[in-house]
Each structure stands twice: as structure tokens, then as C-alpha cells.
Design a protein around this motif. Structure first.
Motif, short mmCIF file in Angstrom:
data_model
loop_
_atom_site.label_atom_id
_atom_site.label_comp_id
_atom_site.label_asym_id
_atom_site.label_seq_id
_atom_site.Cartn_x
_atom_site.Cartn_y
_atom_site.Cartn_z
N THR A 1 -29.61 34.20 -28.01
CA THR A 1 -29.99 34.87 -26.81
C THR A 1 -29.76 36.31 -26.90
O THR A 1 -28.75 36.98 -27.28
CB THR A 1 -28.89 34.37 -25.87
N GLY A 2 -30.67 36.98 -26.24
CA GLY A 2 -30.56 38.53 -26.29
C GLY A 2 -31.26 39.07 -27.61
O GLY A 2 -31.44 40.28 -27.80
N ALA A 3 -31.81 38.33 -28.59
CA ALA A 3 -32.43 38.77 -29.63
C ALA A 3 -33.65 39.71 -29.29
O ALA A 3 -34.14 39.33 -28.20
CB ALA A 3 -32.95 37.61 -30.47
N ARG A 4 -33.89 40.83 -30.11
CA ARG A 4 -35.26 41.53 -29.83
C ARG A 4 -36.40 40.77 -29.69
O ARG A 4 -36.73 40.11 -30.72
CB ARG A 4 -35.14 42.68 -30.47
N THR A 5 -37.19 40.98 -28.57
CA THR A 5 -38.46 40.44 -28.61
C THR A 5 -39.56 41.41 -28.05
O THR A 5 -39.18 42.53 -27.34
CB THR A 5 -38.79 39.16 -27.67
N LEU A 6 -40.79 41.23 -28.51
CA LEU A 6 -41.65 42.22 -27.90
C LEU A 6 -42.47 41.27 -26.85
O LEU A 6 -43.02 40.17 -26.94
CB LEU A 6 -42.98 42.54 -28.87
N ARG A 7 -42.38 41.74 -25.45
CA ARG A 7 -43.08 41.04 -24.45
C ARG A 7 -44.20 41.65 -23.89
O ARG A 7 -44.54 42.78 -23.60
CB ARG A 7 -42.28 40.88 -23.30
N LEU A 8 -45.50 40.76 -23.77
CA LEU A 8 -46.79 41.31 -23.44
C LEU A 8 -47.03 40.58 -22.04
O LEU A 8 -46.71 39.31 -21.69
CB LEU A 8 -47.73 40.86 -24.40
N HIS A 9 -47.43 41.44 -21.22
CA HIS A 9 -47.58 40.96 -19.75
C HIS A 9 -49.07 41.38 -19.69
O HIS A 9 -49.57 42.54 -19.58
CB HIS A 9 -46.87 41.71 -18.70
N ARG A 10 -49.85 40.41 -19.30
CA ARG A 10 -51.45 40.46 -19.13
C ARG A 10 -51.92 39.69 -18.21
O ARG A 10 -51.54 38.48 -17.62
CB ARG A 10 -52.03 40.24 -20.49
N VAL A 11 -53.11 39.99 -17.63
CA VAL A 11 -53.88 39.13 -16.89
C VAL A 11 -55.11 38.93 -17.52
O VAL A 11 -55.55 39.30 -18.46
CB VAL A 11 -54.46 39.83 -15.56
N ARG A 12 -55.80 37.67 -17.24
CA ARG A 12 -57.15 37.06 -17.82
C ARG A 12 -57.95 37.13 -16.48
O ARG A 12 -57.62 36.76 -15.50
CB ARG A 12 -56.88 35.42 -18.43
N LEU A 13 -59.32 37.47 -17.10
CA LEU A 13 -60.20 37.75 -15.88
C LEU A 13 -61.51 37.06 -16.17
O LEU A 13 -61.93 37.05 -17.34
CB LEU A 13 -60.53 39.43 -15.81
N TYR A 14 -62.34 36.83 -15.15
CA TYR A 14 -63.87 36.55 -15.11
C TYR A 14 -64.40 37.38 -14.27
O TYR A 14 -64.16 37.43 -12.96
CB TYR A 14 -64.16 35.21 -14.93
N ASP A 15 -65.56 38.38 -14.93
CA ASP A 15 -66.22 39.14 -13.97
C ASP A 15 -65.18 40.15 -13.32
O ASP A 15 -65.53 40.35 -12.30
CB ASP A 15 -67.11 38.49 -13.13
N ARG B 1 -56.48 41.74 -19.99
CA ARG B 1 -56.08 43.34 -19.84
C ARG B 1 -54.58 43.18 -20.03
O ARG B 1 -53.85 42.49 -19.14
CB ARG B 1 -56.56 43.61 -18.28
N ILE B 2 -53.99 44.09 -20.90
CA ILE B 2 -52.68 44.10 -20.98
C ILE B 2 -51.94 45.06 -20.03
O ILE B 2 -52.38 46.20 -20.26
CB ILE B 2 -52.25 44.39 -22.67
N LEU B 3 -51.14 44.63 -19.21
CA LEU B 3 -50.47 45.66 -18.15
C LEU B 3 -49.26 46.36 -18.75
O LEU B 3 -48.93 47.37 -18.23
CB LEU B 3 -50.40 44.64 -16.97
N ALA B 4 -48.43 45.46 -19.41
CA ALA B 4 -47.22 46.10 -20.02
C ALA B 4 -47.10 45.50 -21.46
O ALA B 4 -47.36 44.33 -21.75
CB ALA B 4 -46.09 45.37 -19.06
N ARG B 5 -46.28 46.24 -22.23
CA ARG B 5 -45.78 46.03 -23.49
C ARG B 5 -44.54 46.58 -23.69
O ARG B 5 -44.28 47.70 -23.95
CB ARG B 5 -46.84 46.36 -24.71
N GLU B 6 -43.53 45.65 -23.86
CA GLU B 6 -42.18 46.26 -23.83
C GLU B 6 -41.15 45.32 -24.99
O GLU B 6 -41.35 44.43 -25.13
CB GLU B 6 -41.56 45.80 -22.42
N THR B 7 -40.34 46.03 -25.54
CA THR B 7 -39.27 45.65 -26.23
C THR B 7 -38.15 45.06 -25.36
O THR B 7 -37.59 45.90 -24.63
CB THR B 7 -38.75 46.57 -27.32
N GLU B 8 -37.79 43.84 -25.44
CA GLU B 8 -36.78 43.36 -24.49
C GLU B 8 -35.81 42.38 -25.02
O GLU B 8 -36.30 41.75 -26.12
CB GLU B 8 -37.15 42.98 -23.04
N PRO B 9 -34.64 42.23 -24.70
CA PRO B 9 -33.92 40.93 -25.26
C PRO B 9 -34.45 39.68 -24.74
O PRO B 9 -34.72 39.81 -23.52
CB PRO B 9 -32.41 41.22 -24.46
N ALA B 10 -34.45 38.64 -25.42
CA ALA B 10 -34.84 37.31 -25.13
C ALA B 10 -34.07 36.71 -24.00
O ALA B 10 -32.96 36.63 -24.32
CB ALA B 10 -35.15 36.53 -26.36
#
Length: 251
Positions: free
Chosen positions: A132-146, A111-120
């Protein structure tokens, strides 16, 4: 292979260090083409006999080199279907380390909780070979069982390489990210390095994992690369130390 391509193949082989045995020169020449993306993982390499003819070597020599590249993990043979550039099977990696009582053989949900463009951050930029500071796409997610979270992940992807992932509907991103990288962005992960350490869960991680703040968590940091060695992903996965198991075979 066309006559011009066959000529190029023989010239590339001739350019290799003549002090090396023929099979070593052939392996180096073929590896350069594989890492350069000449054959995508979706298509088989030409037949062994065709490759041998194009390089002007014996079938036995070509077969030996291809076997070496299979053993090294660059290629894979599919029964009755040919030889292919190998995709890294990374989905099983973390689950050598973390065990869940309901795990079985299933792939955990994501489950992706956040998707943001941010400096590395500096360490992420360094791992990606960026400033340092180059543009990156950051995904914040959780992995789940049941429906129960057991891993929290932060993933940094360089831009503009992964630009298409910024706006795609999250429903189109499945539980495994590497197929999405390939389909949407043309980035094929061929290898990765992983490093482990232990830290204490902060409030954000503790809430997602259902533990107390300050409880030990194991961090697995992965730097994933293409077949050419270009880093394309930094991933930090955190799970409770109580679910962590380390096992290694020593021969």
C-alpha cells in the motif's frame, strides 16, 4: 537453436514429473520458456520440426503440444507466417458490455485528461502485488465516439516499470494503450481478469458522461498480466448503466 540450447531443452524436459505423459511434460517445459519471454510476440517460434528435434520428440508430439497451446490462447498461428506468442486482444472486451448507437466497428477515440504519480490505494496495490502506498502512474481518460464521451477510465501502472510513460508526449499515446506498453516499456499483456459491479455516479463521473449525479453506472475493473502472470495494470472503466448490455452463450 544452438546445441547448448537444445541440450538445455532436453534437460528441462527430463526434469519434468516422469509420472506425466510425454506430451504433458513437453507442454509444461515449453510453457515455462514461453512465459519466461524467450520468444517475443514480434518473432515466430522455431519451426515445429526444429523444436521437435531439439527436444528429442516426434514431430507429431510437438505438433500436438503446439496445438494445445494455441487452443489455450498462449500461442497463435498466422497463416503462412509461423506460430507466435499471442498478444491479448483486449480492445474488444469492454465493447461486449457497452453499446453506443454510433459504435459500428470503429475503435473509440481516447483523451487522457490527467497523468499523475501517486501512491497506490490499498485495493490497487493488492491487485498489483505491491505494498500500500507504492508509487504508481495513474492515467485518467475518457473514451469517445464522434467526440461524445461514453466511458471514463482510471488506470494504475506500477513504477518504475512504466517510468517511460511519465514524460512521453501525450500525442504519442494512441487510442490503444497495450501497444504503447509494449513499445515503450517492454510490457506485453498476455491475460486479464475482469470484475463488474454497479455504483452511483459522483459529480466528477457525471460531468464527464453527461448524466445526473447519482445515476447508475457500471464499473468494469480489469487486472492485466504479462504471460508470466505478473500484474501490470489495474483499470476501472465506468459507463452509464443504460448503455450496458450483458450477453453470454450457454451450451
Amino acid at each position: 537453436m544452438s546445441s547448448s540450447s537444445a541440450k538445455a531443452a532436453r534437460e528441462a524436459l527430463a526434469a519434468m514429473d516422469p509420472r506425466l505423459p510425454l506430451h504433458a511434460r513437453l507442454r509444461e517445459a515449453l510453457t515455462e520458456r514461453l512465459r519466461g519471454g524467450e520468444w517475443p510476440p514480434t518473432e515466430p517460434l522455431p519451426a515445429e520440426a526444429e523444436l521437435a528435434q531439439d527436444y528429442g520428440v516426434s514431430l507429431g508430439t510437438m505438433r500436438r503440444v503446439l496445438t494445445d497451446l494455441v487452443d489455450e490462447g498462449l500461442l497463435e498461428r498466422r497463416q503462412g507466417n509461423g506460430t507466435y506468442l499471442r498478444r491479448m486482444q483486449a480492445q474488444n472486451s469492454l465493447f461486449r458490455f457497452f453499446r453506443h448507437y454510433r459504435q459500428g466497428d470503429q475503435v473509440p477515440a481516447s483523451r487522457i485528461l490527467a497523468r499523475e504519480t501517486e501512491p497506490a490505494p490499498a485495493d490497487v496495490a493488492n491487485a498489483l502485488g505491491e505494498r500500500t502506498g507504492a508509487r504508481t502512474l495513474r492515467l485518467h481518460r475518457v473514451r469517445l465516439y464522434d467526440g461524445e464521451p461514453f466511458l471514463v477510465e482510471d488506470i494504475w501502472l506500477p513504477l518504475p516499470t512504466f517510468e517511460r510513460l511519465r514524460d512521453v508526449d501525450l500525442d504519442q499515446i494512441g487510442d490503444l494503450l497495450y501497444p504503447v506498453y509494449e513499445q515503450l516499456c517492454g510490457q506485453i499483456v498476455g491475460s486479464a481478469d475482469e470484475e463488474l459491479w454497479v455504483e452511483l455516479a459522483d459529480g466528477r463521473i457525471a460531468e464527464l458522461l453527461g448524466c445526473s449525479s447519482g445515476e447508475p453506472v457500471v464499473v468494469v475493473e480489469r487486472v492485466a498480466r504479462t504471460h508470466s502472470g505478473t500484474p501490470v495494470e489495474v483499470r476501472r472503466s465506468r459507463g452509464l448503466a443504460s448503455t450496458f448490455r450483458y450477453r453470454v452463450e450457454i451450451h
